[in-house]
Design an enzyme around this catalytic site. Structure first.
Site, PDB file in Angstrom:
ATOM      1  N   LEU A 180     -60.390  37.089  33.946  1.00 47.64           N
ATOM      2  CA  LEU A 180     -61.468  36.234  33.434  1.00 47.64           C
ATOM      3  C   LEU A 180     -61.297  35.917  31.954  1.00 47.64           C
ATOM      4  O   LEU A 180     -60.889  36.759  31.161  1.00 47.64           O
ATOM      5  CB  LEU A 180     -62.826  36.915  33.661  1.00 47.64           C
ATOM      6  CG  LEU A 180     -63.190  37.239  35.109  1.00 47.64           C
ATOM      7  CD1 LEU A 180     -64.617  37.800  35.194  1.00 47.64           C
ATOM      8  CD2 LEU A 180     -63.062  36.022  36.020  1.00 47.64           C
ATOM      9  N   HIS A 236     -64.148  30.968  32.651  1.00 51.99           N
ATOM     10  CA  HIS A 236     -64.900  31.585  33.748  1.00 51.99           C
ATOM     11  C   HIS A 236     -66.311  31.970  33.275  1.00 51.99           C
ATOM     12  O   HIS A 236     -67.290  31.794  33.998  1.00 51.99           O
ATOM     13  CB  HIS A 236     -64.202  32.854  34.233  1.00 51.99           C
ATOM     14  CG  HIS A 236     -62.828  32.649  34.797  1.00 51.99           C
ATOM     15  ND1 HIS A 236     -61.699  33.126  34.183  1.00 51.99           N
ATOM     16  CD2 HIS A 236     -62.408  32.032  35.934  1.00 51.99           C
ATOM     17  CE1 HIS A 236     -60.634  32.825  34.916  1.00 51.99           C
ATOM     18  NE2 HIS A 236     -61.031  32.145  35.980  1.00 51.99           N
ATOM     19  N   GLY A 295     -65.215  24.762  38.006  1.00 54.53           N
ATOM     20  CA  GLY A 295     -64.840  24.144  36.737  1.00 54.53           C
ATOM     21  C   GLY A 295     -64.171  22.794  36.916  1.00 54.53           C
ATOM     22  O   GLY A 295     -63.353  22.609  37.827  1.00 54.53           O
ATOM     23  N   LYS A 351     -61.953  21.915  35.080  1.00 60.62           N
ATOM     24  CA  LYS A 351     -60.539  22.204  34.794  1.00 60.62           C
ATOM     25  C   LYS A 351     -59.672  21.929  36.034  1.00 60.62           C
ATOM     26  O   LYS A 351     -58.582  21.386  35.924  1.00 60.62           O
ATOM     27  CB  LYS A 351     -60.433  23.666  34.359  1.00 60.62           C
ATOM     28  CG  LYS A 351     -59.055  24.264  34.368  1.00 60.62           C
ATOM     29  CD  LYS A 351     -58.255  23.766  33.209  1.00 60.62           C
ATOM     30  CE  LYS A 351     -56.931  24.454  33.008  1.00 60.62           C
ATOM     31  NZ  LYS A 351     -56.232  24.885  34.187  1.00 60.62           N
ATOM     32  N   SER A 359     -55.907  31.259  33.153  1.00 67.37           N
ATOM     33  CA  SER A 359     -55.331  32.607  33.309  1.00 67.37           C
ATOM     34  C   SER A 359     -53.820  32.540  33.137  1.00 67.37           C
ATOM     35  O   SER A 359     -53.191  33.513  32.715  1.00 67.37           O
ATOM     36  CB  SER A 359     -55.675  33.168  34.688  1.00 67.37           C
ATOM     37  OG  SER A 359     -57.065  33.132  34.892  1.00 67.37           O
TER      38      SER A 359
HETATM   39  P1  AMP Z   1     -59.458  30.525  38.854  1.00 67.37           P
HETATM   40  O1  AMP Z   1     -59.751  31.961  38.548  1.00 67.37           O
HETATM   41  O2  AMP Z   1     -58.337  29.952  38.081  1.00 67.37           O
HETATM   42  O3  AMP Z   1     -59.375  30.263  40.342  1.00 67.37           O
HETATM   43  O4  AMP Z   1     -60.732  29.705  38.374  1.00 67.37           O
HETATM   44  C1  AMP Z   1     -62.015  30.016  38.844  1.00 67.37           C
HETATM   45  C2  AMP Z   1     -62.964  28.943  38.400  1.00 67.37           C
HETATM   46  O5  AMP Z   1     -62.993  28.873  36.983  1.00 67.37           O
HETATM   47  C3  AMP Z   1     -62.570  27.551  38.915  1.00 67.37           C
HETATM   48  O6  AMP Z   1     -63.739  26.857  39.333  1.00 67.37           O
HETATM   49  C4  AMP Z   1     -61.958  26.928  37.692  1.00 67.37           C
HETATM   50  O7  AMP Z   1     -62.047  25.513  37.663  1.00 67.37           O
HETATM   51  C5  AMP Z   1     -62.801  27.536  36.584  1.00 67.37           C
HETATM   52  N1  AMP Z   1     -62.091  27.465  35.296  1.00 67.37           N
HETATM   53  C6  AMP Z   1     -60.832  27.898  35.045  1.00 67.37           C
HETATM   54  N2  AMP Z   1     -60.486  27.591  33.778  1.00 67.37           N
HETATM   55  C7  AMP Z   1     -61.541  26.952  33.224  1.00 67.37           C
HETATM   56  C8  AMP Z   1     -61.796  26.371  31.955  1.00 67.37           C
HETATM   57  N3  AMP Z   1     -60.906  26.385  30.961  1.00 67.37           N
HETATM   58  N4  AMP Z   1     -63.002  25.785  31.744  1.00 67.37           N
HETATM   59  C9  AMP Z   1     -63.933  25.747  32.739  1.00 67.37           C
HETATM   60  N5  AMP Z   1     -63.755  26.277  33.956  1.00 67.37           N
HETATM   61  C10 AMP Z   1     -62.573  26.870  34.204  1.00 67.37           C
END
Ligand code: AMP
Length: 287
Positions: free
Chosen positions: A32, A36, A153, A155, A192
């Site tokens: 995280l 996140h 996100g 992103k 990440s």
């Molecule tokens: P992940 O752990 O990469 O699967 O991401 C989990 C959630 O966090 C997903 O909905 C991503 O789009 C969101 N997320 C990851 N990086 C960012 C960021 N820099 N800004 C906003 N949300 C993010």
């Protein structure tokens, strides 16, 4: 509270439901960071109770992708979640999610397959099966927790569009909340996978946000032709950048455009030091 089994999560959520409380879920793969946490904060503002899932989902990784080396930092994740007032961190094993000893393949498991049009473009082109894996795990999480809200996100722009489509097409009773991209001061979108980059690589990675910001500026100055807009990007790239795609499409439907408009989104995927990075920007958006 850290829980590892579906049964424990269901029992806890059942108690909340009896009290008439609203529930939100933030699906994550852990490691995280502030991106996140922005989703978690939004969930806390919106819902009485918040579940964060922390699961590196094997079925959304291709055979040559980074499943084995993906960062796993559960202890720190739990601390961060506790400090944000998260009610449950759900960290299941793959056996818990998919069944003990289950072969993870669509020969033997039920998968959720989003429509061809949504996956045969952008990240889906190089990551065959990725969005099937994402939709499958997300629908399973929705069924386990049965939340009122799910937080995702911007992103991962293609992902959130596909999740919204799945929710609509399959009548999932949930509201999807989309949260803005959190960036380092430098402009680099938090991810990440940034952990894989050297300090120099992080500087080279700034090219993604620079290209996107420049596209937005060019659009605001009146350049609407998509090919002309894309041309403006290439001078930013050098031998350190392995561009996978740069596209300008409709922000709700992912449809290609010849002329950009106020509903357009620019998306980029580029490898730096072998690390696959993605970023995006709305061409018309308040900063
Ligand atoms: P992940 O752990 O990469 O699967 O991401 C989990 C959630 O966090 C997903 O909905 C991503 O789009 C969101 N997320 C990851 N990086 C960012 C960021 N820099 N800004 C906003 N949300 C993010």
């Amino acid at each position: 509270m850290l829980l590892h089994t579906i049964e424990e999560v269901r029992a806890e959520v059942k108690k909340w439901r009896k009290e008439g409380l609203t529930v939100g879920i933030v699906p994550t793969m852990g490691a995280l960071h502030a991106g996140h946490l922005s989703l978690i904060k939004k969930a806390k503002q919106t819902c009485d109770k918040v579940v964060v899932s922390d699961f590196v989902n094997p079925i959304q990784f291709g055979p040559s992708e980074d499943f084995d080396k993906y960062p796993r930092t559960l202890d720190e994740d739990v601390k961060l979640c506790n400090s944000e007032g998260v009610d449950i961190v759900f960290a299941p094993s793959a056996d818990e999610m998919y069944g003990e000893g289950q072969r993870l393949s669509n020969d033997t498991l039920t998968y959720v397959c989003p429509p061809f049009f949504y996956v045969n473009t952008l990240c889906g082109k190089s990551r065959t099966g990725h969005f099937d894996g994402v939709c499958t795990v997300v629908l399973k999480l929705f069924n386990i927790v049965q939340p009122d809200y799910g937080f995702f996100g911007q992103k991962d722009a293609q992902q959130v569009i596909i999740i919204k489509k799945m929710v609509k097409d399959l009548n999932v009773p949930i509201t999807i909340v989309q949260c803005p991209i959190v960036r380092e001061e430098s402009g680099l979108a938090l991810s990440s996978r940034n952990k894989y980059l050297s300090e120099e690589g992080k500087k080279d990675a700034l090219v993604l946000s620079k290209i996107l910001n420049n596209l937005k500026t060019c659009y605001s100055k009146g350049i609407k032709d998509v090919n002309a807009l894309k041309e403006t990007a290439y001078s930013f790239l050098n031998e350190k950048h392995d561009l996978e795609y740069l596209e300008i499409v409709d922000k709700d439907t992912l449809e290609d455009k010849k002329q950009a408009d106020d509903n357009s989104i620019a998306l980029i995927a580029c490898r730096v030091e072998g690390v696959r990075l993605i970023d995006n920007i709305y061409l018309k958006e308040e900063v």
